[in-house]
Design an enzyme around this catalytic site. Structure first.
Site, mmCIF file in Angstrom:
data_model
loop_
_atom_site.group_PDB
_atom_site.id
_atom_site.type_symbol
_atom_site.label_atom_id
_atom_site.label_comp_id
_atom_site.label_asym_id
_atom_site.label_seq_id
_atom_site.Cartn_x
_atom_site.Cartn_y
_atom_site.Cartn_z
ATOM 1 N N ARG A 1 17.702 -26.337 -10.196
ATOM 2 C CA ARG A 1 18.774 -26.149 -11.181
ATOM 3 C C ARG A 1 18.232 -25.584 -12.501
ATOM 4 N NH1 ARG A 1 19.637 -30.657 -8.456
ATOM 5 N NH2 ARG A 1 19.074 -32.152 -10.068
ATOM 6 N N ALA B 1 6.112 -39.108 -7.136
ATOM 7 C CA ALA B 1 6.217 -39.517 -8.548
ATOM 8 C C ALA B 1 5.959 -41.019 -8.590
ATOM 9 C CB ALA B 1 7.607 -39.181 -9.088
ATOM 10 N N CYS C 1 -0.626 0.333 7.373
ATOM 11 C CA CYS C 1 -1.070 0.683 6.012
ATOM 12 C C CYS C 1 -2.505 1.193 6.011
ATOM 13 C CB CYS C 1 -0.953 -0.524 5.091
ATOM 14 S SG CYS C 1 0.758 -0.935 4.749
ATOM 15 N N GLU D 1 0.833 -1.201 0.000
ATOM 16 C CA GLU D 1 0.000 0.000 0.000
ATOM 17 C C GLU D 1 0.870 1.255 0.000
ATOM 18 O OE1 GLU D 1 -0.164 -2.608 1.909
ATOM 19 O OE2 GLU D 1 -2.149 -3.025 2.685
ATOM 20 N N LEU E 1 18.423 -31.972 -4.260
ATOM 21 C CA LEU E 1 17.262 -31.235 -3.760
ATOM 22 C C LEU E 1 17.374 -29.728 -4.011
ATOM 23 C CD1 LEU E 1 16.687 -33.129 -0.364
ATOM 24 C CD2 LEU E 1 15.665 -33.612 -2.587
ATOM 25 N N ARG F 1 10.338 -26.447 -6.283
ATOM 26 C CA ARG F 1 11.370 -26.246 -5.252
ATOM 27 C C ARG F 1 11.699 -24.766 -5.116
ATOM 28 N NH1 ARG F 1 15.639 -31.037 -6.958
ATOM 29 N NH2 ARG F 1 14.431 -32.780 -6.114
HETATM 30 C C1 AOF Z 1 0.224 -4.972 4.486
HETATM 31 N N1 AOF Z 1 0.795 -4.855 3.253
HETATM 32 O O1 AOF Z 1 2.271 -5.486 1.709
HETATM 33 C C2 AOF Z 1 2.160 -6.758 3.669
HETATM 34 C C3 AOF Z 1 1.534 -6.892 4.938
HETATM 35 O O2 AOF Z 1 7.149 -6.862 10.180
HETATM 36 P P1 AOF Z 1 6.224 -5.901 9.494
HETATM 37 O O3 AOF Z 1 5.986 -4.660 10.263
HETATM 38 O O4 AOF Z 1 6.586 -5.657 8.061
HETATM 39 O O5 AOF Z 1 4.800 -6.617 9.492
HETATM 40 C C4 AOF Z 1 4.622 -7.908 8.972
HETATM 41 C C5 AOF Z 1 3.142 -8.157 8.861
HETATM 42 O O6 AOF Z 1 2.579 -7.231 7.935
HETATM 43 C C6 AOF Z 1 2.775 -9.514 8.313
HETATM 44 O O7 AOF Z 1 2.726 -10.515 9.298
HETATM 45 C C7 AOF Z 1 1.384 -9.222 7.771
HETATM 46 O O8 AOF Z 1 0.473 -9.152 8.847
HETATM 47 C C8 AOF Z 1 1.537 -7.823 7.204
HETATM 48 N N2 AOF Z 1 1.909 -7.873 5.778
HETATM 49 N N3 AOF Z 1 0.564 -6.011 5.273
HETATM 50 O O9 AOF Z 1 -0.568 -4.119 4.884
HETATM 51 C C9 AOF Z 1 1.743 -5.679 2.823
HETATM 52 N N4 AOF Z 1 3.125 -7.600 3.266
HETATM 53 ZN ZN ZN Z 2 1.130 -2.693 5.955
#
Ligand code: AOF
Ligand code: ZN
Length: 362
Positions: free
Chosen positions: A213, A161, A92, A60, A210, A190
């Site tokens: 590649r 598999a 956000c 955001e 594992l 992977r």
């Molecule tokens: C959002 N927008 O693009 C993402 C979110 O460690 P921080 O402060 O970055 O917070 C991690 C948490 O933020 C994660 O566990 C999830 O709740 C949220 N991720 N939230 O508004 C984003 N990636």
């Molecule tokens: Zn956020």
């Protein structure tokens, strides 16, 4: 186009954006955001954001910074509920409010305890119109993150598999079951997983790498875990010899690893034993605490059977090959006609002579 269809299309566009950074945002989910103004129902995108590499800034914030003043009065489309917490970055939800966004459309709630509905509530309290779409396709994409946050364990994909006669291979030797196309798909899987797990029997029999590649994706190899209660890994195995390049961990009940393995960089994850076998729920909890959101289980039969019996398989990637292995082969715990009822077929692919059927637990 009706407004709800347009909303869905714009959320799908956010999802495609989010996919660009999937697997590259550490323990954070890769989220996609679009800020959209409408000119007589015609959408004009004024800001785009994806969770940045490493997890921050959040999507955001990136979109708001791109839109500048054009964010005022816009609709924000976001694949995940905007965060409500002061973490490494400010919330956000507050950033959207401060930017003057008029409407927010989200595709899934964030189960992070610090968010979990609070982001949505903040937007509503600020008088912003809110629509929650709950799109299944978004849930699939976010499944690794959602499973870790909701169940405290990684999302587990079991890859098998299976030969035409229902066998996984032959005990003690490496027998190719699928062809080259299927193998490249495995390598891509992977690359998308945080970690991969095999049993010590598979290690001894196949001496696998594992790694991923595929050209261009060599750096995306997942962490490797070997379920090895007795710490029997040979220091001459490929995994041990390459542990400095690709993190390699023995899940073991032994209190210390043999010095030869430690010197090669192999690390230890302490395991509890139940009836002589590694306790999987505890192991998965430890992996999640260490930032593993998605785990691919690649064998062998006993390990696959343990995960299935403990109901710890979230998705099943079943490769079926025309190869016939014969009587000496090890029976697969699951074949195409014995997939447990709780799995629903999501997609089938033809890969040369082989077939891949992808199932998700309902
Ligand atoms: C959002 N927008 O693009 C993402 C979110 O460690 P921080 O402060 O970055 O917070 C991690 C948490 O933020 C994660 O566990 C999830 O709740 C949220 N991720 N939230 O508004 C984003 N990636
Ligand atoms: Zn956020």
């Amino acid at each position: 186009m009706p407004d709800d269809v347009l909303d869905t299309k714009l959320l799908e566009a956010c999802l495609r954006l989010a996919r660009r950074h999937q697997g590259l945002t550490a323990a954070n989910p890769s989220v996609g955001t679009l800020l959209v103004q409408f000119d007589d129902h015609v959408p004009i995108i004024v800001g785009r954001g994806i969770t940045a590499f490493g997890g921050r800034p959040h999507a955001e914030r990136v979109a708001i910074d791109e839109a500048g003043e054009k964010a005022r009065g816009a609709t924000a489309y976001v694949t995940l509920e905007p965060c409500a917490h002061h973490g490494a970055t400010p919330p956000c939800a507050q950033a959207l409010i401060d930017a003057g966004v008029a409407r927010v459309v989200t595709a899934w709630t964030d189960p992070d305890q610090r968010v979990n509905g609070k982001g949505h509530a903040m937007l509503l309290e600020a008088g912003i119109e809110l629509s929650q779409a709950r799109m299944e396709v978004v849930r699939r994409d976010l499944s690794a993150y959602l499973t870790r946050k909701s169940h405290n364990r990684p999302h587990v994909t079991l890859k098998l598999a299976v030969s035409a006669d229902g066998k996984l291979g032959v005990a003690g030797k490496e027998v190719p079951v699928t062809g080259v196309l299927a193998r490249s798909v495995v390598h891509r899987m992977r690359a998308q997983a945080d970690a991969i797990a095999v049993g010590s029997g598979t290690l001894a029999a196949d001496d696998p790498d594992l790694t991923c590649r595929l050209p261009g994706l060599e750096t995306r190899s997942p962490r490797r875990f070997v379920l090895d209660g007795q710490a029997s890994m040979a220091p001459t195995s490929r995994l041990a010899r390459t542990a400095m390049q690709v993190p390699t961990t023995l899940v073991t009940a032994q209190p210390v690893l043999p010095e030869a393995l430690t010197e090669l960089g192999v690390t230890r994850l302490a395991a509890e034993l139940h009836d002589g076998r590694i306790a999987l729920p505890e192991m998965l909890e430890d992996m999640a605490a260490d930032g593993v959101s998605s785990l691919m289980v690649e064998g062998g039969a006993a390990v696959a059977q343990s995960f299935l019996a403990s109901s710890l398989v979230d998705s099943l990637a079943l490769f079926t090959a025309p190869t016939v292995i014969g009587k000496e082969g090890l029976a697969s715990p699951v074949c195409l006609d014995t997939v447990p009822n709780e799995f629903r077929l999501e997609r089938s692919l033809t890969l040369g002579h082989d077939q891949l059927d992808l199932f998700f637990k309902v």
